[in-house]
Design an enzyme around this catalytic site. Structure first.
Site, PDB file in Angstrom:
ATOM      1  N   CYS A 150       7.863  -1.009  -2.131  1.00  0.00           N
ATOM      2  CA  CYS A 150       7.208  -0.783  -0.842  1.00  0.00           C
ATOM      3  C   CYS A 150       7.623   0.609  -0.378  1.00  0.00           C
ATOM      4  CB  CYS A 150       7.533  -1.887   0.168  1.00  0.00           C
ATOM      5  SG  CYS A 150       9.262  -2.038   0.646  1.00  0.00           S
ATOM      6  N   GLY A 151       7.434   0.930   0.882  1.00  0.00           N
ATOM      7  CA  GLY A 151       7.733   2.290   1.322  1.00  0.00           C
ATOM      8  C   GLY A 151       9.184   2.664   1.089  1.00  0.00           C
ATOM      9  N   THR A 152      10.081   1.843   1.598  1.00  0.00           N
ATOM     10  CA  THR A 152      11.514   2.091   1.442  1.00  0.00           C
ATOM     11  C   THR A 152      12.182   1.164   0.430  1.00  0.00           C
ATOM     12  OG1 THR A 152      11.978   0.482   3.176  1.00  0.00           O
ATOM     13  CG2 THR A 152      11.741   2.799   3.862  1.00  0.00           C
ATOM     14  N   GLY A 153      11.533   0.068   0.102  1.00  0.00           N
ATOM     15  CA  GLY A 153      12.142  -0.981  -0.722  1.00  0.00           C
ATOM     16  C   GLY A 153      12.896  -2.002   0.107  1.00  0.00           C
ATOM     17  N   ARG A 164      33.941 -12.470 -15.006  1.00  0.00           N
ATOM     18  CA  ARG A 164      34.258 -12.590 -13.579  1.00  0.00           C
ATOM     19  C   ARG A 164      33.016 -12.433 -12.704  1.00  0.00           C
ATOM     20  NH1 ARG A 164      35.350  -7.362 -14.969  1.00  0.00           N
ATOM     21  NH2 ARG A 164      34.992  -5.717 -13.433  1.00  0.00           N
ATOM     22  N   HIS A 190      26.819  -6.257 -13.146  1.00  0.00           N
ATOM     23  CA  HIS A 190      27.652  -7.054 -12.238  1.00  0.00           C
ATOM     24  C   HIS A 190      26.888  -8.149 -11.507  1.00  0.00           C
ATOM     25  CE1 HIS A 190      31.135  -3.909 -11.743  1.00  0.00           C
ATOM     26  NE2 HIS A 190      30.756  -4.054 -12.998  1.00  0.00           N
ATOM     27  N   ASN A 191      25.606  -7.917 -11.233  1.00  0.00           N
ATOM     28  CA  ASN A 191      24.851  -8.851 -10.374  1.00  0.00           C
ATOM     29  C   ASN A 191      23.735  -9.596 -11.098  1.00  0.00           C
ATOM     30  OD1 ASN A 191      25.138  -5.983  -8.544  1.00  0.00           O
ATOM     31  ND2 ASN A 191      26.254  -7.780  -7.855  1.00  0.00           N
ATOM     32  N   GLY A 210      11.965  -3.828   2.963  1.00  0.00           N
ATOM     33  CA  GLY A 210      11.236  -5.054   3.299  1.00  0.00           C
ATOM     34  C   GLY A 210      11.081  -5.978   2.102  1.00  0.00           C
ATOM     35  N   HIS A 225       0.809  -1.226   0.000  1.00  0.00           N
ATOM     36  CA  HIS A 225       0.000   0.000   0.000  1.00  0.00           C
ATOM     37  C   HIS A 225       0.844   1.279   0.000  1.00  0.00           C
ATOM     38  CE1 HIS A 225       0.749  -1.607   4.009  1.00  0.00           C
ATOM     39  NE2 HIS A 225       0.922  -0.355   4.385  1.00  0.00           N
ATOM     40  N   ARG A 269      31.331 -14.989  -9.693  1.00  0.00           N
ATOM     41  CA  ARG A 269      30.891 -14.572  -8.356  1.00  0.00           C
ATOM     42  C   ARG A 269      29.442 -14.981  -8.094  1.00  0.00           C
ATOM     43  NH1 ARG A 269      34.173  -9.077  -9.571  1.00  0.00           N
ATOM     44  NH2 ARG A 269      36.200  -9.941  -9.025  1.00  0.00           N
ATOM     45  N   ARG A 308       8.301   5.779  -1.023  1.00  0.00           N
ATOM     46  CA  ARG A 308       8.433   6.944  -0.155  1.00  0.00           C
ATOM     47  C   ARG A 308       9.813   7.577  -0.253  1.00  0.00           C
ATOM     48  NH1 ARG A 308       5.609   3.800   4.956  1.00  0.00           N
ATOM     49  NH2 ARG A 308       3.453   4.103   4.295  1.00  0.00           N
TER      50      ARG A 308
HETATM   51  C1  RB5 Z   1       4.665  -0.082   5.257  1.00  0.00           C
HETATM   52  O1  RB5 Z   1       4.271   0.925   6.121  1.00  0.00           O
HETATM   53  C2  RB5 Z   1       6.190  -0.134   5.187  1.00  0.00           C
HETATM   54  O2  RB5 Z   1       6.703  -0.650   6.375  1.00  0.00           O
HETATM   55  C3  RB5 Z   1       6.639  -0.965   4.007  1.00  0.00           C
HETATM   56  O3  RB5 Z   1       6.101  -0.421   2.865  1.00  0.00           O
HETATM   57  C4  RB5 Z   1       8.144  -1.040   3.746  1.00  0.00           C
HETATM   58  O4  RB5 Z   1       8.711   0.229   3.715  1.00  0.00           O
HETATM   59  C5  RB5 Z   1       8.889  -1.986   4.559  1.00  0.00           C
HETATM   60  O5  RB5 Z   1      10.098  -2.189   4.363  1.00  0.00           O
END
Ligand code: RB5
Length: 144
Positions: free
Chosen positions: A64-67, A131, A97-98, A69, A9, A135, A108
Site C-alpha cells: 500500500c502507500g506506506t505498508g 529459540r 527470526h520471525n 495499513g 491503488h 518465541r 510511496r
Molecule cells: C491510501 O491513500 C493509503 O492510505 C494507503 O495506501 C496506505 O498507505 C495506508 O496505510
C-alpha cells in the site's frame, strides 16, 4: 514457491514491477489486484490475501502507500506473520527470526529496485528455528 501479491491503488505500479520480477525468477505468482485505474480499501485487500495464505499459497506480498495499513490489517489474522520491510536487513531478519509469511512494503516509500532486492532476500532466506520457534510458539499461546 507459490506466492500471491496484492496492493491498493497507492502501490499498483510497484505491484506490476514485482509481479514481473517474481515471475521471471521461477516462482509461481498470482495477482489478487487491484488493477491499474482501480481503487481499493487496504483492509479488504489484506483480508482476502491473508485468508488465502496458508491455504492456497505459501507466502503473500502486500503493498500500500506506506505498508502500514496492510501490516496492521494482515496481522489481525492469527496465522499471518506480516513484516513491513524497508531494506534487505529487515527482510532477512523477518525470515530468519520471525518466519514471516507475508512481506509488506510501501509503494510511496520504497523504490522499485530496492523492493526487488527485498523480495529476492525474503524469498531466499530460510527460518532459523530453535529459540525463534519457541518465541513464535509464545505468540500462538498469548495472542489467540
Ligand atoms: C491510501 O491513500 C493509503 O492510505 C494507503 O495506501 C496506505 O498507505 C495506508 O496505510
Amino acid at each position: 514457491m507459490n506466492i500471491v501479491i496484492a496492493s491498493d491503488h497507492a502501490a499498483v505500479a510497484l505491484k506490476i514491477e514485482l509481479f514481473n520480477h517474481i515471475q521471471g525468477s521461477g516462482h509461481t505468482i498470482t495477482d489478487y489486484g487491484v488493477d491499474e485505474g482501480q481503487k481499493g480499501d487496504y483492509p479488504l485487500i489484506a483480508a482476502k490475501l491473508a485468508k488465502a495464505v496458508g491455504a492456497d499459497f505459501e507466502r503473500g506480498i502486500l503493498l500500500c502507500g506506506t505498508g502500514i495499513g496492510m501490516s496492521i490489517s494482515a496481522n489481525r489474522f492469527p496465522h499471518i506473520r506480516a513484516a513491513l520491510c524497508h531494506d534487505d536487513y529487515t527482510a532477512r531478519m523477518s525470515r530468519q527470526h520471525n518466519d514471516s509469511n507475508v512481506l509488506v512494503m510501501g509503494g510511496r516509500t520504497t523504490g522499485v529496485e530496492v523492493a526487488k532486492s527485498i523480495v529476492d532476500v525474503w524469498l531466499d532466506t530460510p527460518f532459523e528455528g530453535g529459540r525463534h520457534a519457541t518465541r513464535l510458539a509464545l505468540i500462538e499461546q498469548l495472542f489467540i
